[in-house]
Design an enzyme around this catalytic site. Sequence first.
Site, PDB file in Angstrom:
ATOM      1  CB  CYS A   1      21.964  26.183  20.679  1.00  0.00           C
ATOM      2  SG  CYS A   1      21.225  26.677  19.106  1.00  0.00           S
TER       3      CYS A   1
ATOM      4  CG  HIS B   1      47.157  13.770  23.612  1.00  0.00           C
ATOM      5  ND1 HIS B   1      46.539  13.040  24.594  1.00  0.00           N
ATOM      6  CD2 HIS B   1      46.520  13.450  22.459  1.00  0.00           C
ATOM      7  CE1 HIS B   1      45.576  12.304  24.062  1.00  0.00           C
ATOM      8  NE2 HIS B   1      45.539  12.540  22.763  1.00  0.00           N
TER       9      HIS B   1
END
Length: 669
Positions: free
Chosen positions: A12, A583
């Site tokens: 990051c 789903h």
Amino acid sequence: MAKFDIIAATGCPTGIAHTFMAKEALEKAAAERGLTIKVETHGQVGVENELTKSEIAGAKAVVVAADKDVQAERFAGKPMVSVGVSKALSVEAAGKLIDRALAAKGDSTVAVAADVEDETEEKESIGHVIYKHLMNGVSHMLVFVVAGGVLTAVSFLWGITSFDSTASDYNSFAAMLKIIGGIAMNLMVPVLSAYIAESIGKRPALVPGFVAGMIAIQGLPVNAETGMIDAGGAGVGFGFLGGIVGGFLAGYVILLLEKVFAGLPKNLDGLKAIFLYPLFSTAIVGLVMLGISGPMAAINTAMMDFLKGLSASGAVVLGLAIGCMCAFDMGGPVNKAAYVTGTAMLTEALAAGVGTDTYNFGTNFMAAVSAACIVPPLITTFAVVVGKKYFSQEDHDAGVVNLILGCTHITEGAIPFMTKNIWPVMPIMMLGSSIASILTIMFNVHDPAPHGGFLVLPVVENGPLWVLAILIGAVVGGILFVAFKKYDFEKNQKAAPAAPAKPVEAPKAAAVEAPKAEASDFVKVENVFVAEDFASRDEALSFVSNQAVKAGIASDADAVMNAFLAREAEGTTGMMEGFAIPHAKSDAITEAAVIVVKDESGVTGWDTMDGAPVNVAIALLIPGAQAGTTHLKILSKVAEALMDEDFRATVKGSTDAAEIAKTINARLV
């Protein structure tokens, strides 16, 4: 030498929190799948757990979750998925990345997209690429800002003018600290520019990148008497915006020169690296940067005037803008934009000197930014302590640790709490941060240090009021967070079915045996449909939704359909080789179940990883109140089974509903 199924690299911009959160999530996700993994981290201390050539060669797939350069070219030819680090911060998200990486095909272009949606996004927008280059510069720059800013702030402990030999509070040691801190701060823009360039054009781009950064802080020198360009004259710098422009310019100039000099003989490669690239790139970049110095200086001045204009509109307007930006993504691009702006203004403030309007505004702005960044982790700490029963033990432990992270200006610890319930947790965090920022501005707090949290309190003007502002923001946000968790907790309790009145021993025994019993016939033969013909994805999902109601699995077909579509909007469930695993999570679903539909001709319009139509959809139907229960653990094995070639071949090739149900049930044991 150990071999790993998966290798990964995380990084990051700051290299403090996201990097290691992603590492942990990937490791847990791999363990859940029975896979071995090694994660290389690119943190602020450098590369740790570095991958070797043999480990890269032996891996089945690669996951890159980074917003900075992690030398992805090392993984050329390997099945790989490459995303921003924020997409790997939860175990669920990390697991999807691993599954997608395993399903990807090896490609020498390195950046292999894992599914059609992501691939399209990468091709349509260069946003992530630009952001990665920018954050590579920011991550290298921040350490200079922090070191220089804190040393400069510490020098003020001997007195505001202790660096001035003509002042009554002069101290030679303080003066040396101020000199060292000033040098580090002055390197901010050149380092930013150089490492943006390095991310694009690699090492050859460092030279023009540094030069572009130096021009950005010095501007075009002009002789005051003649009004002409003069090396001995003075110029107007154009700050970190100029550094960003210069960094991208230098990087892409190097890429251009590589193409221009590509036809030179191979034995001149050394000459290109040591002479041609630095000479031509520096000349081109330098001339362009000097040429745009006037417009860039005007833009930089306009931006600062705009921010000061917000301040003139009142503390509420400026504090609200700062608080919302800092808490919006907690360490992401919006947060970094606010923080980098604050450090840039602080740099100008320190250069202007104590007592000037520029100093007062810049240090007040920095104090507001720091307050906004400190609040979100403290909100979670307050919430898990006051409302302990509404949080899991894992969340409670994380919230307690966030006390330390928050007090040291590390916002990222609050991310796992927000990702679980973006609404309303994100607005709560933004409100708490905004309150702290607004009060900080109103209390006239001045922070001459760009980082460190409460560690720099000794150098903060009106420090006690600053702490009070932060605590008020944290408490207000914490109360709202507890209220939400209480509401959510009570709602789930009401939705959960009442436990039967049985002897204590009976439920315990059932709890041990239930999973195996359910798994053996979890997929019922009557819920397998082998000879269907669907015109589209939505038609297939509508069929499944209606069958769920007919089978007594759900009470509302429209609600189930909406749940399926909401999941598809997040990212396609189309896999590869003709499979999809849609789903649906909904309160309208009364029991966890699997419905299988087959269409031999293939369902078109359903995005899949390999672009093939869907022949088999294994639909997972999950009650809203059963997240994390045994049912979900059994259902997750369906997704794992799709990685097995024999399983796919049997299910896809069979026309016998009983055989298909038996094959799937066997993988659920």
